[in-house]
Write an enzyme that holds these catalytic residues in place. Structure first.
Site, short mmCIF file in Angstrom:
data_model
loop_
_atom_site.label_atom_id
_atom_site.label_comp_id
_atom_site.label_asym_id
_atom_site.label_seq_id
_atom_site.Cartn_x
_atom_site.Cartn_y
_atom_site.Cartn_z
N HIS A 261 0.93 -1.17 -0.02
CA HIS A 261 0.06 0.02 -0.11
C HIS A 261 0.96 1.26 -0.19
CE1 HIS A 261 -3.91 -1.77 0.51
NE2 HIS A 261 -3.61 -2.58 1.16
N ASP A 348 -0.89 -4.56 6.04
CA ASP A 348 -1.96 -5.62 5.35
C ASP A 348 -1.69 -5.87 3.78
OD1 ASP A 348 -2.32 -2.75 4.92
OD2 ASP A 348 -4.50 -3.41 4.31
N GLU A 349 -2.16 -6.92 3.20
CA GLU A 349 -2.12 -7.19 1.82
C GLU A 349 -0.80 -6.66 1.05
OE1 GLU A 349 -6.74 -6.35 0.87
OE2 GLU A 349 -5.86 -4.57 1.33
N SER A 350 0.23 -7.06 1.51
CA SER A 350 1.42 -6.99 1.19
C SER A 350 1.85 -8.13 0.09
CB SER A 350 2.71 -6.89 2.03
OG SER A 350 2.70 -5.48 2.78
#
Ligand code: ACM
Length: 533
Positions: A261, A348-350
């Protein structure tokens, strides 16, 4: 049955005498309090607020006068009463008592006097919110209303179930102006929230001035989802938000989401990208043990600015010392202007960070946060790393990660996407919002219990509850209000009120009264068909 009983009591006991005429007043239980207090003892009479009312504050805290003025300011527009505030006299008394500071408060009201006591200023502020909710709904009016300002008599003992009661604004996907953030804070305070999490950075925008890395806002702050002009807060403006929130006993939690992100940062500084291949790897940037920034600066491969809504495609270079210098500068500068205890590192969401690199990065960044005196918070994925003692993991998706958190002896902040995500559509007809987690009607956001939601995770493992508003589809104040209300009030009660006391049927009745207040305040809330507004 309960409501029938109350109707009977209402008829029997609702006539109180003012100087002129009998005045109707329903008991405390009928007033529509949200969140529901721990215990209520109604005495069936009324306290009539008149033009000669005044507020007295007593105690050691230096914010008591601010609270007294807040109460006076909230009451003045609708009543026309300019209530004086002093330490010497008043029939509305705010008293901070001695003892270990606790958020608990007591509110007692008889026909002549109102008294709010607590060992903390925050507790007094919560008592003030409860008192305000006991007035006729017209108290919310911005002009003088011809109403008998009667509140029901009795006493309330109250204290929160969870110490952390938060909401998050994603100011990165669409920038949110200071005025709109303050307006949101005003609404949060009415429901006794005490943490505002600001998601300050994401792929689409970098929203906080970092003096040592100015291009973050110059370039990274210049757009948003849909390609609009974006924006950012200067450090002075951020401090203004922090102070404004603090006056309403709300602590700001800043989030810099990393290592994924991060496209806005990667577009601002090429050297943060993993794609920069220096001749001999990172080592070549070291000259006599120091980083040679010239070499890095000659190798900029910045990412393109991004204004779409995909996730999981960006990552900081986790193997470069330059990255950790960047991260440390950012953590240091933001920590210096953040009085609250927490710093949120995202995590998150790496999806494009190799797993070992992710773990290395999170473990190293946790240390940096600690170095600057803050407690780490991160999305639940961080629990796949070794957490420092005290680090909080924010559960949003993976129950397995909540379990890993507990196994490491760390606490969990509950934000299950299926219940608390305020950007999820109410149903398939909702004009904005997403539904990748669920459609969330009001009942869904109300009817769940943080202490049993994830098997094996109980009250003692939980720091609190937070409702995030992601803003991929949310562009202005009207959108914020439409997605947030009434669900934020439901989450407030989930976080504050004991599960045993909560009832969906009773909440349906109380939220309808709250709806009248929102109407007067011109808050464009979603009129859920589950409520008789
Ligand atoms: C998240 O919703 N990606 C934390």
């Amino acid at each position: 049955m309960k409501s029938l009983l109350w109707s009977a009591i209402l008829v029997a006991a609702s006539i109180v005498s003012s100087c002129q005429a009998p005045i109707q007043v329903a008991p405390i239980e009928e007033a529509g309090l949200i969140p529901l207090p721990k215990s209520i003892n109604s005495t069936g009479k009324g306290f009539l607020l008149t033009a000669d009312a005044s507020i007295q504050y007593k105690g050691a805290g230096n914010k008591l006068e601010t609270i007294a003025n807040y109460l006076s300011d909230r009451i003045a527009p609708a009543t026309g009463f300019e209530m004086p505030v002093s330490q010497t006299f008043g029939n509305i008394i705010l008293e901070q008592t001695n003892g270990e500071a606790s958020e608990a408060y007591q509110l007692t009201i008889d026909e002549n006097e109102v008294k709010i006591t607590s060992t903390s200023e925050a507790g007094i502020f919560y008592g003030v919110q409860t008192f305000l909710q006991l007035f006729p709904t017209e108290i919310e009016s911005s002009y003088v209303e011809s109403v008998d300002w009667v509140v029901p008599t009795g006493s309330i003992q109250d204290q929160p179930e969870f110490e952390y009661r938060g909401s998050m604004l994603d100011v990165a996907r669409h920038f949110i102006s200071i005025e709109d953030v303050k307006h949101y804070i005003d609404q949060m305070a009415k429901f006794k929230f005490n943490y505002l999490h600001l998601h300050l950075t994401d792929d689409q925008g970098w929203r906080i001035e970092i003096k040592s890395w100015p291009k973050l806002t110059e370039i990274g702050g210049s757009t948003e989802v849909g390609g609009g002009k974006g924006g950012f807060y200067t450090q002075e403006e951020y401090k203004e938000i922090v102070a404004y929130a603090a006056d309403q006993f709300i602590t700001v939690v800043p989030e810099v989401d990393m290592p994924g992100h991060t496209n806005a940062a990667l577009a601002s500084y090429g050297e943060l990208n993993p794609g920069v291949n220096l001749p001999d790897g990172d080592v070549s940037t070291m000259v006599e043990g120091k980083i040679d920034f010239d070499i890095l600066d000659k190798n900029p491969v910045p990412a393109e600015l991004y204004s779409g809504i995909e996730v999981g495609f960006s990552t900081l270079a986790t193997n470069k010392e330059r990255t950790y210098q960047f991260v440390e500068d950012v953590i240091r500068e933001i920590s210096e202007i953040t009085p609250g205890p927490y710093f949120h590192i995202g995590g998150d969401e790496s999806h494009v960070t190799e797993k070992p690199d992710y773990i290395y990065f999170v473990e190293r960044v946790q240390e940096l946060v600690q170095k600057y005196g803050k407690i780490n918070v991160g999305w639940d994925e961080i629990a796949t790393s070794k957490l420092l003692p005290g680090t909080i993991s924010q559960f949003w998706a993976e129950e397995e990660n909540a379990k890993l958190t507990k196994e490491q002896g760390n606490k969990i902040l509950m934000s299950p996407a299926k219940r608390t995500y305020l950007d999820m559509q109410y149903d398939s007809t909702t004009r904005i919002g997403l539904h990748w987690a669920a459609y969330i009607e009001l009942e869904d956001s109300y009817k769940w219990d943080p202490s049993t939601y994830v098997e094996g995770i109980n009250k003692f493992d939980i720091l609190g509850v937070e409702a995030p508003l992601w803003t991929e589809t949310v562009t202005n104040r009207a959108d914020i209000e439409y997605m947030t209300f009434p669900r934020l009030a439901a989450i407030a009660e989930v976080a504050w009120s004991t599960k045993d006391l909560r009832s969906w049927e009773d909440f349906q009745r109380r939220i309808a009264i709250q709806g009248k207040r929102w109407d007067i305040n011109k808050i464009g809330f979603y009129r859920s068909p589950q409520v008789n507004w």
